[in-house]
Design a protein around this motif. Structure first.
Motif, short mmCIF file in Angstrom:
data_model
loop_
_atom_site.label_atom_id
_atom_site.label_comp_id
_atom_site.label_asym_id
_atom_site.label_seq_id
_atom_site.Cartn_x
_atom_site.Cartn_y
_atom_site.Cartn_z
N LEU A 28 0.82 -1.21 0.00
CA LEU A 28 0.00 0.00 0.00
C LEU A 28 0.85 1.26 0.00
O LEU A 28 0.47 2.26 -0.61
CB LEU A 28 -0.93 0.02 1.22
N LEU A 78 -8.46 0.86 -1.75
CA LEU A 78 -9.06 0.95 -0.42
C LEU A 78 -10.47 1.53 -0.48
O LEU A 78 -11.36 1.09 0.26
CB LEU A 78 -8.16 1.79 0.48
N LEU A 95 -12.96 -1.07 -1.48
CA LEU A 95 -13.15 -2.11 -0.47
C LEU A 95 -13.92 -1.63 0.76
O LEU A 95 -14.17 -2.42 1.67
CB LEU A 95 -11.79 -2.65 -0.01
N GLN A 96 -14.29 -0.37 0.82
CA GLN A 96 -14.79 0.20 2.07
C GLN A 96 -16.04 -0.50 2.60
O GLN A 96 -16.27 -0.53 3.81
CB GLN A 96 -15.04 1.71 1.91
N ASP A 97 -16.86 -1.09 1.72
CA ASP A 97 -18.07 -1.78 2.18
C ASP A 97 -17.91 -3.30 2.11
O ASP A 97 -18.91 -4.03 2.19
CB ASP A 97 -19.27 -1.35 1.32
N HIS A 136 -12.28 -6.50 4.73
CA HIS A 136 -10.87 -6.35 4.40
C HIS A 136 -10.10 -5.92 5.65
O HIS A 136 -10.70 -5.48 6.64
CB HIS A 136 -10.67 -5.33 3.27
N ALA A 137 -8.80 -6.06 5.60
CA ALA A 137 -7.95 -5.70 6.73
C ALA A 137 -6.53 -5.48 6.26
O ALA A 137 -6.11 -6.03 5.23
CB ALA A 137 -7.97 -6.80 7.80
N ILE A 138 -5.80 -4.69 7.02
CA ILE A 138 -4.35 -4.60 6.87
C ILE A 138 -3.72 -5.64 7.79
O ILE A 138 -4.14 -5.80 8.94
CB ILE A 138 -3.83 -3.19 7.22
N LEU A 185 -6.94 4.50 7.16
CA LEU A 185 -6.73 3.28 7.92
C LEU A 185 -7.95 2.37 7.78
O LEU A 185 -9.08 2.85 7.68
CB LEU A 185 -6.50 3.60 9.39
N THR A 186 -7.71 1.08 7.77
CA THR A 186 -8.80 0.13 7.71
C THR A 186 -9.40 -0.06 9.10
O THR A 186 -8.73 0.15 10.11
CB THR A 186 -8.31 -1.23 7.18
N GLU A 187 -10.65 -0.48 9.14
CA GLU A 187 -11.31 -0.70 10.43
C GLU A 187 -10.60 -1.80 11.22
O GLU A 187 -10.46 -1.71 12.44
CB GLU A 187 -12.77 -1.07 10.21
N ALA A 246 -7.08 -3.96 11.63
CA ALA A 246 -5.65 -4.04 11.31
C ALA A 246 -5.00 -5.03 12.26
O ALA A 246 -5.14 -4.91 13.49
CB ALA A 246 -4.98 -2.68 11.42
#
Length: 216
Positions: free
Chosen positions: A18, A96, A99-101, A104-106, A126-128, A130
């Motif tokens: 990323l 990103l 993918l918001q809905d 997914h994860a970091i 930032l992803t929800e 991680a």
């Protein structure tokens, strides 16, 4: 030609996938290695994708692990502060957003502070979820981080797709039983299932209970 993969979750490495942090990572690690007389190429082949303490253990196998943990913490602090030159990989922001809905994860070898600093420097959200260094007992190439992310999302590992650039990360994704898309010029040598030069080659399209990942 477009390749299509069906998935229910995407798991994303951070550094090299990323964000492009290569310059600062390599500069700090070579500074660390110099007093130990370590070979430059050996250091650079070792440090990408792993937590710092594990890289130190590989490079200095006879050294007290306690020292590695202490030096790794100092390294993380410096890396979090020195973000000049850290930029987004092309296509990362768009991926990103798409993918918001979707699940997914970091999954990163960085700690929370370093992840937050580098994602902020690259102007990426930032992803929800991680999975950072604080949440795992084992560093990549161990699959723990990816399996933990799949469990947290409630998705079978076989339905997860991993985006990774490093040998350690690609091995971790494969050993987790996931499809791995390698990102960047070095990824093909680690045998991912698919490869892209950068994330502009990726499109996400909803499909059924999951979505399609289209690789162009």
């Amino acid at each position: 030609m477009t390749t299509t993969i069906t998935a229910r979750a995407v798991l994303l490495d951070m550094d090299g996938t990323l964000v492009d942090s290569t310059a600062v990572v390599e500069r700090l690690w070579l500074e660390w290695a110099e007093p130990h007389g370590l070979d430059r190429d050996t250091v650079l082949k070792t440090v990408h994708g792993r937590q710092g303490w594990q890289s130190m253990a590989i490079l200095l196998p006879e050294r007290d692990p306690v020292i590695n943990r202490e030096e790794n913490q100092r390294m993380l602090t410096r890396e979090s502060a020195e973000t000049d030159g850290v930029v987004a990989i092309p296509g990362a922001a768009e991926l990103l957003l798409s993918l918001q809905d979707m699940p997914h994860a970091i999954v990163t070898s960085a700690d929370v502070a370093l992840m937050t600093a580098r994602m902020g420097a690259a102007r990426l959200p930032l992803t929800e979820l991680a999975i950072t260094a604080e949440r795992v007992s084992h560093s990549k190439p161990h699959p723990e981080g990816f399996l933990l992310a799949a469990s947290a999302l409630g998705i079978d590992p076989a339905d997860c797709v991993v985006f990774e650039d490093s040998g350690a990360g690609i091995r971790a994704g494969i050993d987790a039983g996931m499809i791995v898309i390698g990102v960047g010029p070095h990824a093909p040598s680690f045998a991912p299932a698919h490869h892209v030069d950068d994330l502009t080659q990726i499109a996400i399209v909803p499909a059924g209970e999951g979505f399609e990942i289209r690789i162009s």
